[in-house]
Design an enzyme around this catalytic site. Sequence first.
Site, PDB file in Angstrom:
ATOM      1  N   GLU A   1      -5.274   1.866   2.135  1.00 33.81           N
ATOM      2  CA  GLU A   1      -5.227   0.664   2.976  1.00 33.81           C
ATOM      3  C   GLU A   1      -5.511   1.016   4.427  1.00 33.81           C
ATOM      4  O   GLU A   1      -6.218   0.320   5.132  1.00 33.81           O
ATOM      5  CB  GLU A   1      -3.844  -0.006   2.849  1.00 33.81           C
ATOM      6  CG  GLU A   1      -3.754  -1.384   3.500  1.00 33.81           C
ATOM      7  CD  GLU A   1      -3.238  -1.377   4.930  1.00 33.81           C
ATOM      8  OE1 GLU A   1      -3.134  -2.464   5.502  1.00 33.81           O
ATOM      9  OE2 GLU A   1      -2.965  -0.300   5.500  1.00 33.81           O
ATOM     10  N   GLU A   2      -4.957   2.142   4.864  1.00 34.98           N
ATOM     11  CA  GLU A   2      -5.035   2.520   6.279  1.00 34.98           C
ATOM     12  C   GLU A   2      -6.444   2.879   6.730  1.00 34.98           C
ATOM     13  O   GLU A   2      -6.695   3.019   7.922  1.00 34.98           O
ATOM     14  CB  GLU A   2      -4.088   3.703   6.566  1.00 34.98           C
ATOM     15  CG  GLU A   2      -2.599   3.399   6.369  1.00 34.98           C
ATOM     16  CD  GLU A   2      -2.031   2.461   7.415  1.00 34.98           C
ATOM     17  OE1 GLU A   2      -2.768   2.022   8.309  1.00 34.98           O
ATOM     18  OE2 GLU A   2      -0.823   2.154   7.325  1.00 34.98           O
TER      19      GLU A   2
ATOM     20  N   HIS B   1       0.823  -1.222   0.000  1.00 35.61           N
ATOM     21  CA  HIS B   1       0.000   0.000   0.000  1.00 35.61           C
ATOM     22  C   HIS B   1       0.855   1.270   0.000  1.00 35.61           C
ATOM     23  O   HIS B   1       1.885   1.357   0.648  1.00 35.61           O
ATOM     24  CB  HIS B   1      -1.051  -0.007   1.105  1.00 35.61           C
ATOM     25  CG  HIS B   1      -0.567   0.039   2.522  1.00 35.61           C
ATOM     26  ND1 HIS B   1      -0.374   1.215   3.194  1.00 35.61           N
ATOM     27  CD2 HIS B   1      -0.269  -0.943   3.398  1.00 35.61           C
ATOM     28  CE1 HIS B   1       0.005   0.953   4.431  1.00 35.61           C
ATOM     29  NE2 HIS B   1       0.092  -0.345   4.582  1.00 35.61           N
TER      30      HIS B   1
HETATM   31 ZN   LIG Z   1       0.598  -1.402   6.369  1.00 35.14          ZN
END
Ligand SMILES: [Zn+2]
Length: 346
Positions: free
Chosen positions: A206-207, A63
């Site tokens: 992603e986070e 990511h």
């Molecule tokens: Zn990560």
Amino acid sequence: MLVDTLEKLSNASGVAGREEEVRSLMKKFLKPCVDDIREDKLGNIIGMRKGEKDAPKVMLAAHMDEIGLLVKTISKKGFLQFTKIGGIDDRILLAQKVIVYTEKGPLHGIIGSKPPHIQKEEERKKVITYDELFIDVGAENLEEAKKMGVKIGDPVGFDIKFTKVGKNVIIGKAFDDRVGCAVMVEAMKRLEKTKCTIYAVGTVQEEVGLRGATTAAFGIYPDVGIALDVTVAGDVRGVKEVEAPMKLRKGPAIQVADAGLITHPKVLRLLVDAAEENKIPYQLETGFPGLTDAARISLTREGVPCGVISVPTRYIHSPASLLSLEDAEKAVKLAVAAIQKFPKYF
Ligand SMILES: [Zn+2]
């Protein structure tokens, strides 16, 4: 070189949803080692190296985004209140140097609060939550802050520069997951001819819920997926081995299970075999409470066998983290060795 790639990626800004700078670097790095490169509608960058017909399609995912802040309001006095993007502990925010990325360019600032000298005894003992903090960019008032270019919604990143410290040890911003991005780029560079078709994907957001991996995997629908990410290195003061057993300098971690994935037994076998046959040290990890892109890739359509290779990293989800370049280098070797084995196992 891995270290140069990582330095450039770590110094670039890429708060979740605003990954432009990292994406353009990833495009530049991946382009010479793939047959095709494209950006999908959500912003994932997808490099594809064509393999033989009927050989498995392998998706590598790292990511591009990092945790950060967003400007929420601007006070009359010119201070910026903010909201958090991704998992950030309020305790690490106070007094951090930050960069506000405005349309007019980056603005340096500092996260301020009421000074300790004038705090009451009880105030000093409690954590100051993020909603009580503010960013000071040196603006005299609201009008000046606006003139400097600040707008509601501007992303804010930590102001940390990549630094070499101990022997092969580095400190920098957003190693979660720029080290995964750098490992993926290096693996693609070093990969000789392979039967599989490889998709090297730099994912977005992603986070905030593995969003980019979800759409990229749907589009690619790979036969197998590998996330390249970080894991908590718990070999520091105050952490019991059972809480976080991964260590620096012991090689990459191969996840057996984490909060979102039970590694497919065939993928686990393949990764362990690849490590052992090539004498790459590795650490098996289970019970990690975090998630990686593999959690989403594995649930694509009718399901995709997935695994995770992660680089043990200290102090992740804080402004600066620390890792050993030797572990990252071994993660590259493991990724390359694993890719060569996929046609035999899938
Ligand atoms: Zn990560």
